[in-house]
Motif scaffolding. Structure first.
Motif, PDB file in Angstrom:
ATOM      1  N   THR A 188       0.855  -1.238  -0.130  1.00  0.00           N
ATOM      2  CA  THR A 188       0.048  -0.032   0.033  1.00  0.00           C
ATOM      3  C   THR A 188       0.778   1.182   0.010  1.00  0.00           C
ATOM      4  O   THR A 188       0.250   2.328   0.214  1.00  0.00           O
ATOM      5  CB  THR A 188      -0.957   0.175   1.301  1.00  0.00           C
ATOM      6  OG1 THR A 188      -0.133   0.075   2.329  1.00  0.00           O
ATOM      7  CG2 THR A 188      -1.774  -1.162   1.404  1.00  0.00           C
ATOM      8  N   THR A 189       2.173   0.908  -0.060  1.00  0.00           N
ATOM      9  CA  THR A 189       3.062   2.094  -0.137  1.00  0.00           C
ATOM     10  C   THR A 189       2.873   3.291  -1.217  1.00  0.00           C
ATOM     11  O   THR A 189       3.367   4.439  -0.738  1.00  0.00           O
ATOM     12  CB  THR A 189       4.613   1.571  -0.334  1.00  0.00           C
ATOM     13  OG1 THR A 189       4.617   0.349   0.484  1.00  0.00           O
ATOM     14  CG2 THR A 189       5.680   2.541   0.213  1.00  0.00           C
ATOM     15  N   PHE A 190       2.128   2.835  -2.209  1.00  0.00           N
ATOM     16  CA  PHE A 190       2.246   4.032  -3.161  1.00  0.00           C
ATOM     17  C   PHE A 190       0.900   4.740  -3.166  1.00  0.00           C
ATOM     18  O   PHE A 190       0.525   5.499  -4.139  1.00  0.00           O
ATOM     19  CB  PHE A 190       2.470   3.367  -4.438  1.00  0.00           C
ATOM     20  CG  PHE A 190       3.653   2.625  -4.650  1.00  0.00           C
ATOM     21  CD1 PHE A 190       5.001   3.545  -4.571  1.00  0.00           C
ATOM     22  CD2 PHE A 190       3.909   1.282  -4.335  1.00  0.00           C
ATOM     23  CE1 PHE A 190       6.280   2.871  -4.479  1.00  0.00           C
ATOM     24  CE2 PHE A 190       4.989   0.778  -4.520  1.00  0.00           C
ATOM     25  CZ  PHE A 190       6.185   1.540  -4.457  1.00  0.00           C
ATOM     26  N   ILE A 191      -0.004   4.549  -2.195  1.00  0.00           N
ATOM     27  CA  ILE A 191      -1.199   5.134  -1.918  1.00  0.00           C
ATOM     28  C   ILE A 191      -1.217   5.983  -0.543  1.00  0.00           C
ATOM     29  O   ILE A 191      -0.604   5.246   0.389  1.00  0.00           O
ATOM     30  CB  ILE A 191      -2.598   4.264  -2.076  1.00  0.00           C
ATOM     31  CG1 ILE A 191      -2.380   3.070  -1.213  1.00  0.00           C
ATOM     32  CG2 ILE A 191      -2.669   3.911  -3.532  1.00  0.00           C
ATOM     33  CD1 ILE A 191      -3.801   2.231  -0.713  1.00  0.00           C
ATOM     34  N   PRO A 192      -2.128   6.962  -0.462  1.00  0.00           N
ATOM     35  CA  PRO A 192      -2.058   7.194   1.246  1.00  0.00           C
ATOM     36  C   PRO A 192      -2.923   6.239   2.013  1.00  0.00           C
ATOM     37  O   PRO A 192      -3.988   5.633   1.417  1.00  0.00           O
ATOM     38  CB  PRO A 192      -2.919   8.468   0.905  1.00  0.00           C
ATOM     39  CG  PRO A 192      -3.193   8.919  -0.587  1.00  0.00           C
ATOM     40  CD  PRO A 192      -2.860   7.543  -1.265  1.00  0.00           C
ATOM     41  N   ASN A 193      -2.456   6.057   3.045  1.00  0.00           N
ATOM     42  CA  ASN A 193      -3.123   5.220   3.973  1.00  0.00           C
ATOM     43  C   ASN A 193      -4.537   5.547   4.395  1.00  0.00           C
ATOM     44  O   ASN A 193      -4.725   6.732   4.818  1.00  0.00           O
ATOM     45  CB  ASN A 193      -2.255   4.820   5.510  1.00  0.00           C
ATOM     46  CG  ASN A 193      -2.845   3.789   6.297  1.00  0.00           C
ATOM     47  OD1 ASN A 193      -3.917   3.711   6.862  1.00  0.00           O
ATOM     48  ND2 ASN A 193      -2.016   2.787   6.388  1.00  0.00           N
ATOM     49  N   PRO A 194      -5.678   4.632   4.379  1.00  0.00           N
ATOM     50  CA  PRO A 194      -6.835   5.299   4.474  1.00  0.00           C
ATOM     51  C   PRO A 194      -7.169   5.638   5.953  1.00  0.00           C
ATOM     52  O   PRO A 194      -8.242   6.322   6.228  1.00  0.00           O
ATOM     53  CB  PRO A 194      -7.574   4.095   3.902  1.00  0.00           C
ATOM     54  CG  PRO A 194      -6.797   2.758   4.330  1.00  0.00           C
ATOM     55  CD  PRO A 194      -5.452   3.463   3.856  1.00  0.00           C
ATOM     56  N   LEU A 195      -6.372   5.270   6.867  1.00  0.00           N
ATOM     57  CA  LEU A 195      -6.531   5.561   8.197  1.00  0.00           C
ATOM     58  C   LEU A 195      -5.888   6.957   8.523  1.00  0.00           C
ATOM     59  O   LEU A 195      -6.055   7.233   9.852  1.00  0.00           O
ATOM     60  CB  LEU A 195      -5.867   4.500   9.179  1.00  0.00           C
ATOM     61  CG  LEU A 195      -6.601   3.206   8.891  1.00  0.00           C
ATOM     62  CD1 LEU A 195      -5.932   1.929   9.875  1.00  0.00           C
ATOM     63  CD2 LEU A 195      -8.085   3.008   8.789  1.00  0.00           C
ATOM     64  N   ILE A 196      -5.312   7.713   7.753  1.00  0.00           N
ATOM     65  CA  ILE A 196      -4.583   8.944   8.066  1.00  0.00           C
ATOM     66  C   ILE A 196      -5.695   9.728   8.256  1.00  0.00           C
ATOM     67  O   ILE A 196      -6.968  10.042   8.012  1.00  0.00           O
ATOM     68  CB  ILE A 196      -3.850   9.590   6.921  1.00  0.00           C
ATOM     69  CG1 ILE A 196      -2.572   8.613   6.660  1.00  0.00           C
ATOM     70  CG2 ILE A 196      -3.502  11.037   6.935  1.00  0.00           C
ATOM     71  CD1 ILE A 196      -1.541   9.069   5.384  1.00  0.00           C
ATOM     72  N   GLY A 197      -5.493  10.676   9.460  1.00  0.00           N
ATOM     73  CA  GLY A 197      -6.446  11.404   9.942  1.00  0.00           C
ATOM     74  C   GLY A 197      -6.703  11.150  11.469  1.00  0.00           C
ATOM     75  O   GLY A 197      -5.949  10.184  12.039  1.00  0.00           O
ATOM     76  N   PRO A 198      -7.586  11.814  12.032  1.00  0.00           N
ATOM     77  CA  PRO A 198      -7.929  11.407  13.407  1.00  0.00           C
ATOM     78  C   PRO A 198      -8.364   9.843  13.534  1.00  0.00           C
ATOM     79  O   PRO A 198      -9.250   9.583  12.584  1.00  0.00           O
ATOM     80  CB  PRO A 198      -9.177  12.543  13.745  1.00  0.00           C
ATOM     81  CG  PRO A 198      -9.442  13.396  12.937  1.00  0.00           C
ATOM     82  CD  PRO A 198      -8.579  13.131  11.439  1.00  0.00           C
TER      83      PRO A 198
END
Ligand code: HPA
Length: 274
Positions: A136-146
């Motif tokens: 998943t290194t080439f996409i933003p992690n979906p858990l980023i954010g609060p």
């Protein structure tokens, strides 16, 4: 951004419309569109009707949730007939909102499917591949954010992102159905352009067997919630630079449609043995 408040609004909207608690969720990717006909449907809710819900901008139709029973055992299921992709411009929290919704509605297992480009040189278009792990290194992690504490912990373990139990069932069903199924690692890139040959060579060196533009972020969001996850890719084409021919979306769909009967049998078998 779709946070817990919006997710709750979505859940309450659906629960006010239907009295149904799915035990499993299924994402119908390319090649599995026809699977929805196998579901003894009790309700269908178009995404466009649901407040705050992301609506697909591709493929002519913008998608729906299908609720009903599947297989001999009449497993209560919710199927996503269409998904949104990161390349459409949605925030990752929107891309994974449908997965989180299925979990909040009660799904304890989620089956992900997709079409993917084959990177492993021993693969052929039309092969099916059980996803063992993802890059998943080439996409933003979906858990980023609060962190949404109600859904899961800040730093969730991803060491067994795809359930060994479900992988085992998929392996057995494939044998029963007579499909020589592949296994491998799926790398997600953002798209929407297909990868370059140099990127495909890089991904192969990194250990990827297939590449696509969905699924890995969905798997992370589901695991964050403690949901059991598995995934199957239809290798719809060889990835860029392997064959001396340009890649087209039409080729992806054509190959996926050709293998749909095998694909459907395996997913049905999985649902019956979940
Ligand atoms: N690359 C990315 N996504 C895909 C491909 C591909 O070659 N085929 C189907 N989805």
């Amino acid at each position: 951004m779709i946070g817990y408040k919006e997710l709750n609004t979505i859940k309450e909207y659906i629960e006010a419309k239907i009295d149904f608690s799915p035990e499993a969720g299924l994402v119908l990717g390319s090649g599995l569109g026809g699977f929805s006909k196998k579901i003894e449907k009790i309700a269908e809710i178009p995404y466009s009707e649901i407040p705050d819900f992301p609506v697909s901008t591709v493929e002519g139709h913008n998608g729906s949730f299908i609720f009903g029973y599947i297989g001999r055992n009449r497993l209560p299921i919710v199927a996503m007939n269409g998904r949104v992709h990161y390349y459409e411009g949605y925030h990752m929290s929107e891309v994974v909102a449908p997965i989180r919704t299925m979990g909040m509605l009660g799904a304890k297992a989620i089956i992900l499917t997709n079409a993917a480009g084959g990177i492993n040189l021993s693969f052929s278009p039309g092969d099916l591949m059980i996803i063992k792990d993802v890059i998943t290194t080439f996409i933003p992690n979906p858990l980023i954010g609060p962190n949404i504490e109600e859904l899961g912990t800040r730093f969730p373990d991803m060491s067994k992102i795809f359930s060994p139990r479900l992988i085992n069932i998929l392996e057995n069903i494939s044998k029963e159905v007579g499909v020589d199924i592949r296994e491998g690692i799926y790398a997600q890139c953002t798209g929407p352009s297909f990868e370059t040959p140099a990127e495909i060579n890089m991904l192969r060196v990194l250990g990827a067997d297939a590449v696509g533009m969905s699924t890995a972020c969905e798997a992370i969001a589901a695991r964050h919630m403690g949901i059991e996850v598995c995934g199957v890719s239809c290798i719809s084409n060889m990835a860029a630079g392997i064959l001396d021919q340009p890649l087209t979306h039409a080729e992806v769909q054509e190959t996926a449609d050709k293998v749909s009967s095998h694909f459907e049998s395996i997913i049905l078998g999985l649902c019956e043995n979940l």
